[in-house]
Design a protein around this motif. Structure first.
Motif, mmCIF file in Angstrom:
data_model
loop_
_atom_site.group_PDB
_atom_site.id
_atom_site.type_symbol
_atom_site.label_atom_id
_atom_site.label_comp_id
_atom_site.label_asym_id
_atom_site.label_seq_id
_atom_site.Cartn_x
_atom_site.Cartn_y
_atom_site.Cartn_z
ATOM 1 N N TYR A 219 0.832 -1.214 0.000
ATOM 2 C CA TYR A 219 0.000 0.000 0.000
ATOM 3 C C TYR A 219 0.865 1.261 0.000
ATOM 4 C CZ TYR A 219 -2.198 3.941 2.332
ATOM 5 O OH TYR A 219 -2.588 5.205 2.675
ATOM 6 N N LEU A 220 1.859 1.310 0.869
ATOM 7 C CA LEU A 220 2.682 2.519 0.981
ATOM 8 C C LEU A 220 3.388 2.829 -0.330
ATOM 9 C CD1 LEU A 220 4.370 1.939 4.476
ATOM 10 C CD2 LEU A 220 2.385 3.374 3.971
ATOM 11 N N SER A 221 4.024 1.816 -0.921
ATOM 12 C CA SER A 221 4.802 2.061 -2.135
ATOM 13 C C SER A 221 3.911 2.429 -3.314
ATOM 14 C CB SER A 221 5.644 0.829 -2.479
ATOM 15 O OG SER A 221 4.829 -0.296 -2.755
ATOM 16 N N SER A 222 2.730 1.824 -3.400
ATOM 17 C CA SER A 222 1.855 2.133 -4.543
ATOM 18 C C SER A 222 1.394 3.585 -4.503
ATOM 19 C CB SER A 222 0.652 1.191 -4.567
ATOM 20 O OG SER A 222 -0.195 1.400 -3.454
ATOM 21 N N THR A 223 1.081 4.108 -3.326
ATOM 22 C CA THR A 223 0.666 5.518 -3.265
ATOM 23 C C THR A 223 1.819 6.449 -3.600
ATOM 24 O OG1 THR A 223 1.121 5.800 -0.893
ATOM 25 C CG2 THR A 223 -1.045 4.940 -1.496
ATOM 26 N N VAL A 225 4.521 5.718 -5.610
ATOM 27 C CA VAL A 225 4.844 5.616 -7.034
ATOM 28 C C VAL A 225 3.770 6.281 -7.884
ATOM 29 C CG1 VAL A 225 5.131 3.990 -8.940
ATOM 30 C CG2 VAL A 225 6.260 3.545 -6.753
ATOM 31 N N GLN A 226 2.506 6.094 -7.527
ATOM 32 C CA GLN A 226 1.399 6.649 -8.300
ATOM 33 C C GLN A 226 1.044 8.080 -7.899
ATOM 34 O OE1 GLN A 226 -1.870 3.823 -8.039
ATOM 35 N NE2 GLN A 226 -0.457 2.112 -8.289
ATOM 36 N N ARG A 227 1.738 8.602 -6.892
ATOM 37 C CA ARG A 227 1.524 9.980 -6.421
ATOM 38 C C ARG A 227 0.060 10.213 -6.050
ATOM 39 N NH1 ARG A 227 6.142 13.289 -8.749
ATOM 40 N NH2 ARG A 227 7.484 11.727 -9.734
ATOM 41 N N GLN A 228 -0.467 9.277 -5.305
ATOM 42 C CA GLN A 228 -1.848 9.369 -4.828
ATOM 43 C C GLN A 228 -1.815 9.628 -3.328
ATOM 44 O OE1 GLN A 228 -3.594 5.649 -6.112
ATOM 45 N NE2 GLN A 228 -3.994 6.429 -8.162
ATOM 46 N N PHE A 229 -2.055 10.854 -2.948
ATOM 47 C CA PHE A 229 -1.846 11.263 -1.563
ATOM 48 C C PHE A 229 -3.125 11.726 -0.869
ATOM 49 C CE2 PHE A 229 2.334 12.426 -3.668
ATOM 50 C CZ PHE A 229 2.955 11.231 -3.301
ATOM 51 N N GLU A 230 -4.274 11.200 -1.342
ATOM 52 C CA GLU A 230 -5.511 11.505 -0.634
ATOM 53 C C GLU A 230 -5.370 10.989 0.800
ATOM 54 O OE1 GLU A 230 -5.312 9.743 -3.394
ATOM 55 O OE2 GLU A 230 -6.088 11.112 -4.927
ATOM 56 N N PRO A 231 -5.757 11.796 1.780
ATOM 57 C CA PRO A 231 -5.429 11.447 3.169
ATOM 58 C C PRO A 231 -6.155 10.210 3.681
ATOM 59 C CG PRO A 231 -6.829 13.397 3.089
ATOM 60 C CD PRO A 231 -6.434 13.107 1.676
ATOM 61 N N GLN A 232 -5.383 9.225 4.071
ATOM 62 C CA GLN A 232 -5.854 8.105 4.875
ATOM 63 C C GLN A 232 -5.353 8.290 6.307
ATOM 64 O OE1 GLN A 232 -7.885 5.628 3.649
ATOM 65 N NE2 GLN A 232 -7.945 6.847 1.774
ATOM 66 N N PHE A 233 -4.076 8.637 6.416
ATOM 67 C CA PHE A 233 -3.464 9.006 7.693
ATOM 68 C C PHE A 233 -2.614 10.238 7.393
ATOM 69 C CE2 PHE A 233 -1.025 7.070 11.564
ATOM 70 C CZ PHE A 233 -1.128 8.284 12.218
ATOM 71 N N PRO A 234 -3.123 11.437 7.701
ATOM 72 C CA PRO A 234 -2.438 12.662 7.287
ATOM 73 C C PRO A 234 -1.079 12.852 7.962
ATOM 74 C CG PRO A 234 -4.727 13.106 7.853
ATOM 75 C CD PRO A 234 -4.423 11.711 8.309
ATOM 76 N N VAL A 235 -0.213 13.547 7.265
ATOM 77 C CA VAL A 235 1.112 13.888 7.777
ATOM 78 C C VAL A 235 1.017 14.549 9.149
ATOM 79 C CG1 VAL A 235 3.028 15.508 7.434
ATOM 80 C CG2 VAL A 235 2.285 14.034 5.550
ATOM 81 N N GLU A 236 0.093 15.484 9.331
ATOM 82 C CA GLU A 236 0.040 16.243 10.576
ATOM 83 C C GLU A 236 -0.280 15.358 11.779
ATOM 84 O OE1 GLU A 236 -2.833 19.319 10.104
ATOM 85 O OE2 GLU A 236 -4.565 17.980 10.321
ATOM 86 N N LEU A 237 -1.067 14.298 11.579
ATOM 87 C CA LEU A 237 -1.362 13.401 12.694
ATOM 88 C C LEU A 237 -0.180 12.493 13.001
ATOM 89 C CD1 LEU A 237 -5.102 12.398 12.169
ATOM 90 C CD2 LEU A 237 -4.125 14.193 13.613
ATOM 91 N N MET A 238 0.522 12.038 11.975
ATOM 92 C CA MET A 238 1.720 11.244 12.223
ATOM 93 C C MET A 238 2.767 12.079 12.956
ATOM 94 S SD MET A 238 3.278 8.347 12.062
ATOM 95 C CE MET A 238 2.648 7.229 10.790
ATOM 96 N N GLU A 239 2.912 13.323 12.565
ATOM 97 C CA GLU A 239 3.880 14.202 13.232
ATOM 98 C C GLU A 239 3.503 14.384 14.705
ATOM 99 O OE1 GLU A 239 5.560 17.588 15.035
ATOM 100 O OE2 GLU A 239 3.500 17.705 14.284
ATOM 101 N N LYS A 240 2.216 14.552 14.988
ATOM 102 C CA LYS A 240 1.741 14.670 16.368
ATOM 103 C C LYS A 240 2.071 13.421 17.168
ATOM 104 C CE LYS A 240 -2.169 13.347 17.551
ATOM 105 N NZ LYS A 240 -2.778 12.146 18.236
ATOM 106 N N ASP A 241 1.817 12.261 16.571
ATOM 107 C CA ASP A 241 2.049 11.008 17.281
ATOM 108 C C ASP A 241 3.529 10.780 17.561
ATOM 109 O OD1 ASP A 241 -0.651 10.649 17.174
ATOM 110 O OD2 ASP A 241 -0.622 9.042 15.690
ATOM 111 N N PHE A 242 4.397 11.168 16.626
ATOM 112 C CA PHE A 242 5.835 11.068 16.890
ATOM 113 C C PHE A 242 6.228 11.957 18.069
ATOM 114 C CE2 PHE A 242 6.991 9.115 12.689
ATOM 115 C CZ PHE A 242 7.824 8.136 13.195
#
Length: 289
Positions: A219-223, A225-242
Motif C-alpha cells: 500500500y505505501l509504495s503504490s501511493t 509511485v502513483q503519487r496518490q496522496f488523498e489522506p488516509q493518515f495525514p502527515v500532521e497526525l503522524m507528526e503529532k504522534d511522533f
C-alpha cells in the motif's frame, strides 16, 4: 442493542458510527463542527448539541478525538463535558491516540465519578473502519473489557488487551512509530530509485519477494509511485504522534531513529503537506522537488 454515544466524527469516528448504526444500536452523536453530522442523522442517529447532552442516558460513550487537549475538553469541560452527563452504570471508551499520562489521569477522573473506563485506540485505515476490521489495542481492567467486547467486536476484527490504563496508548504510539519509520525509509528508497532512473516498479516487485517486505509496504509504495496522496493518515497526525512517542522515550538521544523520522514529518508539515497522506513525504526526496 445498546444506547451508544460517539463523540468526534472525523474520518474514523464517522465510520465507526456508521458501523454501530448498521449493527442496530441506538446512536447519539456529537461533533465540534456540524459538517459530519447530517449523513448519520439521515441514517438514524440522534444529534446532541454538547458532549454532556450526548452522553446523557447512554450506556456506552466512545470518543475518537484528535489529541490530549481535545480529549480533556470533550470529557471534562465543567459546562459541556461528557463526564458530567454520564450515569455511574455507563462505560467510557476513548479510542483516540493519546499520551499514557493523560489516559491514566482521565481514568482517575472517571473513577471518582464511579464510571468504568477503557482506553481502546485503534490500528487501521479508513478502509478497515468501513469494513469493521480495525484492531483495538486495549488498556484497562478485564471486567470492563468483557462488558465492552461485543461492541468492540462490531467495529474491529481484533481486540488485543495489552495491560493497564496507559499501556494501550503506549502500544498505539509504538505501532504508529514503526509505521512512520517504514514510511520515511520507503520514501527515501523510492526517491533514490527514481533518481538513478531504475525501473522502480520492477525493483519494488522484486523486493516484495524478499523477507524484508512488510505487508503494509504494498500500500505505501503504490501511493508513492502513483503519487496518490488523498489522506488516509495525514502527515500532521503522524507528526503529532511522533511528538507524543518521543515524550515517552524521554529524549531524542534515547530514540534517535524515531527523532529522525519525526523530523521528516515536521519538514513535510512546514512545506505544506500536513493534510496530505503520510506517504506524501516522498515528495521531499524526489529529484524534481
Amino acid at each position: 442493542m445498546s444506547h451508544i454515544t460517539v463523540l468526534g466524527l472525523g474520518a474514523m469516528g464517522s465510520r465507526m458510527s456508521a458501523q454501530l448504526l448498521a449493527a442496530g444500536h441506538a446512536l447519539t452523536v456529537w461533533n465540534r463542527s456540524p459538517h459530519a453530522v447530517q449523513a448519520l442523522i439521515d441514517a438514524g442517529a440522534r444529534h446532541a448539541a454538547s458532549p454532556a447532552e450526548a452522553a446523557s442516558g447512554a450506556e456506552v460513550v466512545i470518543a475518537m478525538l484528535r489529541d490530549d487537549e481535545a480529549s480533556r475538553q470533550v470529557w471534562l469541560d465543567a459546562n459541556t463535558g461528557a463526564l458530567a452527563g454520564m450515569v455511574p452504570t455507563a462505560i467510557a471508551i476513548d479510542s483516540s491516540t493519546l499520551t499514557p499520562g493523560w489516559v491514566r489521569e482521565l481514568g482517575r477522573r472517571m473513577q471518582e465519578r464511579g464510571i468504568s473506563f477503557l482506553e481502546a485506540p485503534v490500528s487501521g485505515s479508513r478502509a478497515q473502519a468501513d469494513a469493521g476490521q480495525l484492531t483495538y489495542l486495549v488498556g484497562g481492567d478485564a471486567p470492563t473489557l468483557a462488558r465492552c467486547l461485543p461492541i468492540l467486536q462490531t467495529l474491529g476484527s481484533g481486540v488485543e488487551h495489552v495491560g493497564a490504563l496507559g499501556h494501550g496508548a503506549l502500544a498505539k504510539l509504538a505501532t504508529n512509530a514503526m509505521l512512520g519509520i517504514q514510511v520515511t525509509g520507503l520514501a527515501e528508497a523510492i526517491a533514490m530509485l527514481e533518481r538513478q532512473q531504475a525501473n522502480t516498479s520492477e525493483v519494488l516487485n522484486a523486493m516484495a519477494k524478499t523477507s524484508v517486505w512488510a505487508p503494509v509496504f504494498t500500500y505505501l509504495s503504490s501511493t508513492m509511485v502513483q503519487r496518490q496522496f488523498e489522506p488516509q493518515f495525514p502527515v500532521e497526525l503522524m507528526e503529532k504522534d511522533f511528538g507524543y512517542t518521543l515524550r515517552e522515550a524521554g529524549s531524542n538521544a534515547n530514540a534517535p531513529t524515531l527523532a529522525a523520522a519525526h523530523a521528516v514529518f515536521q519538514r513535510a508539515r512546514a512545506q505544506g503537506l500536513g493534510l496530505e497522506n503520510m506517504t506524501s513525504v516522498v515528495q521531499l526526496f524526489r529529484a524534481e522537488k
